[in-house]
Design a protein around this motif. Structure first.
Motif, mmCIF file in Angstrom:
data_model
loop_
_atom_site.group_PDB
_atom_site.id
_atom_site.type_symbol
_atom_site.label_atom_id
_atom_site.label_comp_id
_atom_site.label_asym_id
_atom_site.label_seq_id
_atom_site.Cartn_x
_atom_site.Cartn_y
_atom_site.Cartn_z
ATOM 1 N N UNK A 1 -18.724 65.487 92.976
ATOM 2 C CA UNK A 1 -20.182 65.390 92.942
ATOM 3 C C UNK A 1 -20.587 64.027 92.395
ATOM 4 N N UNK A 2 -21.573 63.412 93.019
ATOM 5 C CA UNK A 2 -22.047 62.087 92.623
ATOM 6 C C UNK A 2 -23.549 62.128 92.354
ATOM 7 N N UNK A 3 -23.957 61.551 91.242
ATOM 8 C CA UNK A 3 -25.374 61.387 90.924
ATOM 9 C C UNK A 3 -25.683 59.896 90.808
ATOM 10 N N UNK A 4 -26.832 59.512 91.334
ATOM 11 C CA UNK A 4 -27.320 58.131 91.202
ATOM 12 C C UNK A 4 -28.718 58.174 90.587
ATOM 13 N N UNK A 5 -28.979 57.239 89.700
ATOM 14 C CA UNK A 5 -30.271 57.209 89.017
ATOM 15 C C UNK A 5 -30.776 55.772 88.959
ATOM 16 N N UNK A 6 -32.070 55.590 89.137
ATOM 17 C CA UNK A 6 -32.670 54.257 89.110
ATOM 18 C C UNK A 6 -32.860 53.820 87.656
ATOM 19 N N UNK A 7 -32.287 52.681 87.305
ATOM 20 C CA UNK A 7 -32.360 52.181 85.934
ATOM 21 C C UNK A 7 -33.791 51.726 85.622
ATOM 22 N N UNK A 8 -34.320 52.178 84.479
ATOM 23 C CA UNK A 8 -35.650 51.761 84.050
ATOM 24 C C UNK A 8 -36.783 52.342 84.870
ATOM 25 N N UNK A 9 -36.566 53.511 85.458
ATOM 26 C CA UNK A 9 -37.573 54.094 86.352
ATOM 27 C C UNK A 9 -38.891 54.372 85.624
ATOM 28 N N UNK A 10 -38.805 54.854 84.390
ATOM 29 C CA UNK A 10 -40.030 55.161 83.636
ATOM 30 C C UNK A 10 -40.872 53.910 83.434
ATOM 31 N N UNK A 11 -40.226 52.818 83.060
ATOM 32 C CA UNK A 11 -40.943 51.562 82.851
ATOM 33 C C UNK A 11 -41.511 51.031 84.166
ATOM 34 N N UNK A 12 -40.755 51.187 85.241
ATOM 35 C CA UNK A 12 -41.227 50.725 86.547
ATOM 36 C C UNK A 12 -42.491 51.485 86.943
ATOM 37 N N UNK A 13 -42.479 52.807 86.758
ATOM 38 C CA UNK A 13 -43.632 53.627 87.129
ATOM 39 C C UNK A 13 -44.889 53.259 86.348
ATOM 40 N N UNK A 14 -44.718 52.845 85.104
ATOM 41 C CA UNK A 14 -45.878 52.524 84.266
ATOM 42 C C UNK A 14 -46.636 51.300 84.758
ATOM 43 N N UNK B 1 -31.789 48.342 90.265
ATOM 44 C CA UNK B 1 -30.419 48.612 89.813
ATOM 45 C C UNK B 1 -30.271 50.112 89.620
ATOM 46 N N UNK B 2 -29.148 50.638 90.037
ATOM 47 C CA UNK B 2 -28.862 52.054 89.839
ATOM 48 C C UNK B 2 -27.621 52.201 88.986
ATOM 49 N N UNK B 3 -27.469 53.374 88.398
ATOM 50 C CA UNK B 3 -26.248 53.716 87.675
ATOM 51 C C UNK B 3 -25.725 55.018 88.251
ATOM 52 N N UNK B 4 -24.410 55.115 88.406
ATOM 53 C CA UNK B 4 -23.811 56.255 89.080
ATOM 54 C C UNK B 4 -22.832 56.989 88.169
ATOM 55 N N UNK C 1 -23.389 60.374 84.915
ATOM 56 C CA UNK C 1 -24.467 59.458 85.352
ATOM 57 C C UNK C 1 -25.356 59.077 84.184
ATOM 58 N N UNK C 2 -25.696 60.040 83.334
ATOM 59 C CA UNK C 2 -26.573 59.768 82.195
ATOM 60 C C UNK C 2 -25.964 58.718 81.274
ATOM 61 N N UNK C 3 -24.658 58.770 81.082
ATOM 62 C CA UNK C 3 -23.977 57.850 80.172
ATOM 63 C C UNK C 3 -23.520 56.569 80.864
ATOM 64 N N UNK C 4 -23.852 56.403 82.124
ATOM 65 C CA UNK C 4 -23.429 55.212 82.869
ATOM 66 C C UNK C 4 -24.328 54.024 82.525
ATOM 67 N N UNK C 5 -24.044 52.883 83.143
ATOM 68 C CA UNK C 5 -24.811 51.660 82.906
ATOM 69 C C UNK C 5 -25.210 51.041 84.235
ATOM 70 N N UNK C 6 -26.122 50.084 84.179
ATOM 71 C CA UNK C 6 -26.661 49.466 85.388
ATOM 72 C C UNK C 6 -25.559 48.886 86.272
ATOM 73 N N UNK C 7 -25.606 49.245 87.558
ATOM 74 C CA UNK C 7 -24.680 48.753 88.586
ATOM 75 C C UNK C 7 -23.229 49.096 88.274
ATOM 76 N N UNK C 8 -23.027 50.227 87.577
ATOM 77 C CA UNK C 8 -21.668 50.664 87.275
ATOM 78 C C UNK C 8 -21.476 52.117 87.701
ATOM 79 N N UNK C 9 -20.214 52.471 87.926
ATOM 80 C CA UNK C 9 -19.848 53.822 88.348
ATOM 81 C C UNK C 9 -18.999 54.449 87.252
#
Length: 343
Positions: A65-78, A157-160, A193-201
C-alpha cells in the motif's frame, strides 16, 4: 415493385425507438465505465449480478500500500481560493492518474483531500507487488517536480510512505459505494507517509525486505522511528534504483552514508580490539570517509615521527588509555582519521 405496408407515422416511430435505444446504450456504457473507475471490473460485475456488497470483500495475503501527501498543503490552502485549490489538486491527480493508467499492476484506491492512495497486489494478485509500488513511487516523485502551478511561488512537493502485508479489500455499505482496503497494513502505510519528508519515499522493514530480492533498489536505513499507535519501528528510505538516484538524494550523500557505516565498523573493531592496519588502509583510500572525519594534525605528526603506522597506532592507543574520559572501549574518530592520513 415492393410496396411498404408501414405508414409514415409507423416509420417515424420506429426511427425514434432506434434513436432512444442508441442513446440508452451510450448512457449504459458511460455508467458502466464510471462504475469501473470506482471499483474493479470483477467487483462491479458481482454487484451487477446482485451480490451483497459485503460479500465482495476478499482477503489478500500480500500487497503493498502506498500513500502520497502534498507537503505544506494547509499553508498552501490558506493563500489560495477554493477554486485554485481544486485546480491545483486536479493537476496533481491527473499527473498521478496518467502514471497509474500506464502501470497495469497498480490500482488507484482513492483520494482523500490531498492524499493519493495506491496499491499493488490486488485486485490482481502478484508476488512483485513491492516492486511495482516502488517503481511508480519513484515515478511520482520525479513527475511532481515537473508540475508547474502559475499562482504558486514554490514548486509542489509530495512525501510518500509504503508498507507491505495482508489486506482485505471490497465494498461495504450501500450509500455511495466504493472499493476500500482494510487492515493494519493500511494503517502502517499511512504512518510511513506521515513520518516521511519532502520528495522522499519512506518504507517499512517489510517492504524493504521484499525489495532486497531484486538486488537493484537503493535503500538506506533511517533507523528506529516512533509511529503513532505502532511504537518504534525500523524504517528505510527508498533512494533509487540502479543508476537512477532520486533528486532528494545525491550520489555524494549516499557515499557519505556508506562512509559512516565504514567508520562505525572500524569503531566496533577498535572496541573489540580487532583493529587492523589493513582495515585502515582500505578506509584511507575512500574519499567519502575523508570528508566524514576531521584529521587531528597533532596526532598525525606524532605517528609520522614514530616508526610507521603500527607505532603511530600504538601511541594513539596509549594516549586514549592515559587520558580516557569516554566509556570503556571508545576511541576518538579523529584518531582513526589521523591513521588514515598517515597511510
Amino acid at each position: 415493385a415492393v410496396v411498404s405496408t408501414q405508414s409514415t407515422g409507423e416509420r417515424e416511430q420506429s426511427m425514434l425507438q432506434n434513436q432512444y435505444l442508441s442513446v440508452l446504450n451510450t448512457e449504459m456504457r458511460i455508467t458502466e465505465g464510471l462504475i469501473r473507475q470506482i471499483m474493479p471490473r470483477d467487483v462491479a460485475l458481482q454487484i451487477k449480478e446482485g451480490t451483497p456488497f459485503v460479500n465482495t470483500c476478499e482477503e489478500f495475503s500480500e500487497a503493498t500500500v502506498l500513500f502520497s501527501d502534498l507537503v505544506g498543503f494547509t499553508e498552501i490552502c490558506s493563500s489560495l481560493s477554493p477554486m485554485q485549490v481544486a485546480g491545483l489538486l486536479n493537476r496533481m491527480y491527473m499527473t498521478f492518474d496518467t502514471l497509474t493508467d500506464a502501470s497495469p499492476n497498480v490500482y488507484k484506491v482513492e483520494t482523500i483531500g490531498d492524499a493519493y492512495m495506491l496499491v499493488s497486489g490486488l485486485p490482481d494478485r502478484t508476488e512483485h507487488h513491492a516492486k511495482h509500488a516502488a517503481d511508480i513511487a519513484m515515478e511520482m516523485i520525479q513527475a511532481i517536480q515537473n508540475v508547474k502551478i502559475a499562482f504558486l511561488k514554490e514548486p509542489l512537493a509530495v512525501k510518500l510512505g509504503m508498507h507491505s502485508g495482508p489486506v482485505v479489500a471490497g465494498v461495504v455499505g450501500w450509500k455511495v459505494p466504493r472499493y476500500c482496503l482494510f487492515g493494519d497494513t493500511v494503517n502502517t502505510a499511512s504512518r510511513m507517509e506521515t513520518a516521511s519528508e519532502a520528495l522522499k519515499i519512506h518504507i517499512s522493514d517489510s517492504t524493504n525486505e521484499h525489495l532486497k530480492r531484486y538486488g537493484n533498489y537503493i535503500t538506506r536505513q533511517r533507523g528506529w522511528h516512533a509511529h503513532k499507535g505502532k511504537g518504534q519501528l525500523p524504517t528505510y528510505w527508498l533512494c533509487g534504483q540502479g543508476d537512477t538516484i532520486l533528486a532528494s538524494y545525491t550520489k555524494n550523500e549516499l557515499m557519505e552514508e556508506e562512509a559512516k557505516k565504514q567508520v562505525n565498523q572500524v569503531l566496533e573493531q577498535v572496541n573489540e580490539g580487532a583493529l587492523s592496519v589493513d582495515v585502515l588502509q582500505q578506509l584511507s583510500n575512500n574519499p567519502a570517509l575523508q570528508r566524514q572525519i576531521n584529521p587531528l594534525q597533532k596526532v598525525a605528526e606524532l605517528g609520522k615521527e614514530e616508526q610507521g603506522v603500527e607505532e603511530g597506532a600504538r601511541k594513539i592507543k596509549e594516549e586514549e588509555e592515559n587520558g580516557r574520559k569516554k566509556k570503556k572501549g571508545a576511541i576518538k574518530i579523529e584518531n582513526v582519521s589521523a591513521i588514515c592520513n598517515i597511510l
